[in-house]
Design a protein around this motif. Sequence first.
Motif, mmCIF file in Angstrom:
data_model
loop_
_atom_site.group_PDB
_atom_site.id
_atom_site.type_symbol
_atom_site.label_atom_id
_atom_site.label_comp_id
_atom_site.label_asym_id
_atom_site.label_seq_id
_atom_site.Cartn_x
_atom_site.Cartn_y
_atom_site.Cartn_z
ATOM 1 N N LYS A 29 0.826 -1.214 0.000
ATOM 2 C CA LYS A 29 0.000 0.000 0.000
ATOM 3 C C LYS A 29 0.860 1.263 0.000
ATOM 4 N N LYS A 30 1.878 1.271 -0.877
ATOM 5 C CA LYS A 30 2.782 2.410 -1.002
ATOM 6 C C LYS A 30 2.870 2.818 -2.470
ATOM 7 N N SER A 31 3.407 4.007 -2.708
ATOM 8 C CA SER A 31 3.705 4.445 -4.072
ATOM 9 C C SER A 31 4.976 3.763 -4.540
ATOM 10 N N SER A 32 5.070 3.550 -5.856
ATOM 11 C CA SER A 32 6.258 2.918 -6.424
ATOM 12 C C SER A 32 6.590 3.544 -7.770
ATOM 13 N N VAL A 33 7.886 3.655 -8.044
ATOM 14 C CA VAL A 33 8.333 4.131 -9.360
ATOM 15 C C VAL A 33 8.670 2.953 -10.274
ATOM 16 N N MET A 34 8.416 1.736 -9.825
ATOM 17 C CA MET A 34 8.755 0.557 -10.616
ATOM 18 C C MET A 34 7.578 -0.061 -11.357
ATOM 19 N N LEU A 35 6.379 0.431 -11.140
ATOM 20 C CA LEU A 35 5.230 -0.171 -11.815
ATOM 21 C C LEU A 35 5.403 -0.079 -13.332
ATOM 22 N N ASN A 36 5.137 -1.191 -14.000
ATOM 23 C CA ASN A 36 5.193 -1.283 -15.471
ATOM 24 C C ASN A 36 6.577 -0.993 -16.063
ATOM 25 N N THR A 37 7.615 -1.393 -15.355
ATOM 26 C CA THR A 37 8.975 -1.205 -15.868
ATOM 27 C C THR A 37 9.577 -2.499 -16.422
ATOM 28 N N GLY A 38 8.811 -3.557 -16.485
ATOM 29 C CA GLY A 38 9.321 -4.850 -16.927
ATOM 30 C C GLY A 38 10.043 -4.800 -18.262
ATOM 31 N N GLN A 39 9.449 -4.128 -19.234
ATOM 32 C CA GLN A 39 10.074 -4.066 -20.561
ATOM 33 C C GLN A 39 11.377 -3.273 -20.535
ATOM 34 N N LEU A 40 11.455 -2.260 -19.682
ATOM 35 C CA LEU A 40 12.712 -1.509 -19.535
ATOM 36 C C LEU A 40 13.843 -2.429 -19.081
ATOM 37 N N PHE A 41 13.572 -3.269 -18.101
ATOM 38 C CA PHE A 41 14.598 -4.194 -17.617
ATOM 39 C C PHE A 41 15.017 -5.174 -18.709
ATOM 40 N N ILE A 42 14.060 -5.647 -19.473
ATOM 41 C CA ILE A 42 14.375 -6.578 -20.561
ATOM 42 C C ILE A 42 15.211 -5.878 -21.629
ATOM 43 N N ASP A 43 14.781 -4.712 -22.053
ATOM 44 C CA ASP A 43 15.503 -3.993 -23.113
ATOM 45 C C ASP A 43 16.912 -3.587 -22.673
ATOM 46 N N ILE A 44 17.033 -3.052 -21.475
ATOM 47 C CA ILE A 44 18.342 -2.598 -21.000
ATOM 48 C C ILE A 44 19.246 -3.790 -20.691
ATOM 49 N N GLY A 45 18.698 -4.829 -20.095
ATOM 50 C CA GLY A 45 19.489 -6.032 -19.839
ATOM 51 C C GLY A 45 20.040 -6.610 -21.134
ATOM 52 N N ASN A 46 19.186 -6.723 -22.143
ATOM 53 C CA ASN A 46 19.637 -7.253 -23.429
ATOM 54 C C ASN A 46 20.659 -6.330 -24.090
ATOM 55 N N LYS A 47 20.467 -5.034 -23.970
ATOM 56 C CA LYS A 47 21.394 -4.070 -24.569
ATOM 57 C C LYS A 47 22.804 -4.227 -24.019
ATOM 58 N N ARG A 69 12.582 5.445 -0.124
ATOM 59 C CA ARG A 69 12.754 6.905 -0.244
ATOM 60 C C ARG A 69 13.773 7.248 -1.330
ATOM 61 N N ILE A 70 14.854 6.476 -1.411
ATOM 62 C CA ILE A 70 15.873 6.726 -2.439
ATOM 63 C C ILE A 70 15.296 6.479 -3.827
ATOM 64 N N ALA A 71 14.491 5.448 -3.971
ATOM 65 C CA ALA A 71 13.856 5.172 -5.270
ATOM 66 C C ALA A 71 12.883 6.289 -5.638
ATOM 67 N N LEU A 72 12.050 6.671 -4.706
ATOM 68 C CA LEU A 72 11.025 7.685 -4.987
ATOM 69 C C LEU A 72 11.630 9.076 -5.212
ATOM 70 N N ASP A 73 12.567 9.472 -4.381
ATOM 71 C CA ASP A 73 13.131 10.820 -4.465
ATOM 72 C C ASP A 73 14.230 10.954 -5.516
ATOM 73 N N LYS A 74 15.021 9.893 -5.677
ATOM 74 C CA LYS A 74 16.218 9.998 -6.527
ATOM 75 C C LYS A 74 16.171 9.106 -7.769
#
Length: 181
Positions: A29-47, A69-74
Amino acid sequence: YVFMNLNTSSAVTADQINNYIATNVERKKKSSVMLNTGQLFIDIGNKYGINPLYLAAHAIHESDYGTSRIALDKLNLFGYGAYDSNPYNGAYQYSTVQEGIESIAQVIKRNYLSSGGKYYQGEYLGYTIKNAKGTRSDALSKGMNFYYASDSEWGIKISNHMQNILPYNQWELYVINSISD
């Protein structure tokens, strides 16, 4: 997964990563900056030639599913620069989540997963063994965990996220099918 070569590809899908993150973020029940980032990890990992499943699991572990806090702020999902003595102030800051993932993927590949890299101790997560005084035993410590984290179980914790996203037996089938194709 603790001893899997992290320079390998993966059968993981963006949906598998996204669903794992979303389920855990909803539970927290918190905010996240990682929602829907799956394709980013795949693309960057493959790159960069880094296993995308590992890359996502590493970020999940370090950022508590993108809710820290580090993820959300930075926008730093890997806690990079967040040394134990002063984690928040030391953590690197990025303009976008993508920039943060890409920047750290480059650092990990160059310094930790490439023979001759500054912190190379093997192309796998590994583990750290400490003596009774809490000092790392260099002769008994192996893999990325040797330099990347002070937590002796860091590699095991990341491998647990990997297992929860894509069970190892499914990864093995992917490898066997890739070899036979």
